[in-house]
Design a protein around this motif. Sequence first.
Motif, short mmCIF file in Angstrom:
data_model
loop_
_atom_site.label_atom_id
_atom_site.label_comp_id
_atom_site.label_asym_id
_atom_site.label_seq_id
_atom_site.Cartn_x
_atom_site.Cartn_y
_atom_site.Cartn_z
N ARG A 82 0.81 -1.21 0.00
CA ARG A 82 0.00 0.00 0.00
C ARG A 82 0.84 1.26 0.00
NH1 ARG A 82 -3.11 -1.78 4.98
NH2 ARG A 82 -2.08 -3.71 4.63
N TYR A 83 2.12 1.12 -0.08
CA TYR A 83 2.97 2.28 -0.02
C TYR A 83 3.00 2.96 -1.37
CZ TYR A 83 6.74 5.03 1.91
OH TYR A 83 7.47 6.06 2.40
N PRO A 84 2.99 4.26 -1.50
CA PRO A 84 3.31 5.19 -0.45
C PRO A 84 2.17 5.60 0.46
CG PRO A 84 3.20 6.34 -2.53
CD PRO A 84 2.96 4.89 -2.81
N ASP A 85 0.89 5.49 0.09
CA ASP A 85 -0.12 5.97 1.01
C ASP A 85 -1.53 5.60 0.57
OD1 ASP A 85 -1.53 7.29 2.95
OD2 ASP A 85 -0.39 9.12 2.78
N PRO A 86 -2.29 4.93 1.44
CA PRO A 86 -3.65 4.56 1.06
C PRO A 86 -4.68 5.67 1.24
CG PRO A 86 -3.19 3.72 3.21
CD PRO A 86 -1.91 4.37 2.71
N ILE A 87 -4.36 6.75 1.95
CA ILE A 87 -5.37 7.80 2.16
C ILE A 87 -5.04 9.05 1.36
CG2 ILE A 87 -6.06 6.99 4.44
CD1 ILE A 87 -4.54 9.49 5.53
N SER A 88 -4.50 8.87 0.17
CA SER A 88 -4.13 10.03 -0.62
C SER A 88 -5.28 10.55 -1.46
CB SER A 88 -2.91 9.71 -1.50
OG SER A 88 -3.22 8.67 -2.39
N ILE A 89 -6.50 10.14 -1.15
CA ILE A 89 -7.66 10.73 -1.81
C ILE A 89 -7.91 12.06 -1.13
CG2 ILE A 89 -10.13 10.48 -2.25
CD1 ILE A 89 -9.65 7.43 -2.20
N CYS A 90 -7.97 13.12 -1.89
CA CYS A 90 -8.14 14.46 -1.31
C CYS A 90 -9.40 14.52 -0.45
CB CYS A 90 -8.20 15.51 -2.41
SG CYS A 90 -6.59 15.82 -3.14
N GLY A 91 -9.27 15.17 0.68
CA GLY A 91 -10.38 15.33 1.61
C GLY A 91 -10.41 14.31 2.71
N THR A 92 -9.61 13.25 2.61
CA THR A 92 -9.54 12.26 3.67
C THR A 92 -8.62 12.79 4.76
OG1 THR A 92 -9.84 10.47 2.09
CG2 THR A 92 -8.99 9.88 4.26
N PRO A 93 -9.10 12.89 6.00
CA PRO A 93 -8.24 13.41 7.06
C PRO A 93 -7.04 12.49 7.32
CG PRO A 93 -10.53 13.28 7.78
CD PRO A 93 -10.43 12.56 6.46
N ALA A 94 -5.95 13.09 7.74
CA ALA A 94 -4.77 12.29 8.12
C ALA A 94 -5.08 11.46 9.35
CB ALA A 94 -3.58 13.20 8.38
N GLY A 95 -5.94 11.98 10.22
CA GLY A 95 -6.31 11.24 11.42
C GLY A 95 -5.26 11.35 12.51
N PHE A 96 -5.54 10.67 13.60
CA PHE A 96 -4.67 10.69 14.77
C PHE A 96 -4.07 9.30 14.93
CE2 PHE A 96 -3.70 10.33 19.26
CZ PHE A 96 -3.06 11.53 19.48
N PRO A 97 -2.81 9.20 15.23
CA PRO A 97 -1.83 10.21 15.62
C PRO A 97 -1.04 10.80 14.45
CG PRO A 97 -0.89 8.06 15.98
CD PRO A 97 -2.30 7.84 15.48
N ARG A 98 -1.37 10.37 13.24
CA ARG A 98 -0.62 10.81 12.06
C ARG A 98 -0.65 12.33 11.86
NH1 ARG A 98 -1.27 8.38 6.03
NH2 ARG A 98 -0.08 9.98 4.98
N VAL A 99 -1.67 13.00 12.36
CA VAL A 99 -1.78 14.44 12.18
C VAL A 99 -0.52 15.17 12.65
CG1 VAL A 99 -2.95 14.86 14.38
CG2 VAL A 99 -3.32 16.42 12.46
N PHE A 100 0.15 14.65 13.67
CA PHE A 100 1.35 15.30 14.18
C PHE A 100 2.52 15.23 13.21
CE2 PHE A 100 -0.46 14.59 18.56
CZ PHE A 100 -0.64 15.94 18.84
N ALA A 101 2.46 14.32 12.26
CA ALA A 101 3.57 14.16 11.31
C ALA A 101 3.42 15.04 10.07
CB ALA A 101 3.69 12.70 10.89
N LEU A 102 2.32 15.78 9.97
CA LEU A 102 2.12 16.66 8.82
C LEU A 102 2.97 17.92 8.98
CD1 LEU A 102 -1.77 16.45 8.49
CD2 LEU A 102 -0.04 15.09 7.28
N PRO A 103 3.49 18.43 7.88
CA PRO A 103 4.30 19.66 7.96
C PRO A 103 3.42 20.90 7.97
CG PRO A 103 4.27 18.87 5.73
CD PRO A 103 3.49 17.86 6.54
N ASP A 104 2.59 21.02 8.98
CA ASP A 104 1.58 22.08 9.04
C ASP A 104 1.72 22.89 10.32
OD1 ASP A 104 0.32 21.30 6.65
OD2 ASP A 104 -0.89 19.81 7.68
#
Length: 186
Positions: free
Chosen positions: A6-28
Amino acid sequence: RIAADRYPDPISICGTPAGFPRVFALPDAYEFVVRPEQTWLLSENGPNTVRIYTDGRMHPAPEDMWPTYTGHNVGRWEGDTLVFHSTGLKGVGSTILGRAGVVMSDMLEVTTRIRLMEKDRLLVTLTLVDAEALTRPWPVAFTFTRLAPGATVYDYACAENNRNPMSPDGRTLTLDPEGKVIDKPR
């Protein structure tokens, strides 16, 4: 578990939240809104709102809980440190947590500690526990620097200014440095 299929990412559909705890890894940029009964973690990459209930409630009974991208979070203050427990996380079992390709199961539970380590530096430490996906608890730490006074955080959606091509099923495709698609077909 590593998600090579599934790499690089299964949630790369726009509008899907990164979710928790992944949200902390976003460069935002992040905002922390602290109220007596709740703390909210707001990310500029929406929708990613983590609600941490600090009013003394417990997690719902398993039969009354359904998974959400940011889970159910209950916490308390230990002096100057917010400590909270997260469960009921949607996307686990399919969502890659970071660039290493690690995937959690639906058994994932996270304990998070947030505190100011110095005037303008916030330390966030997480302990991920997942008996199905991990052989032992996985500690992770992030630090955040306070934005300058008067700074503005703007929200955005991934579809805006997205220069990566889309797959026929609506996933954003990942490009290598030469501009070639590196995603594996589904």
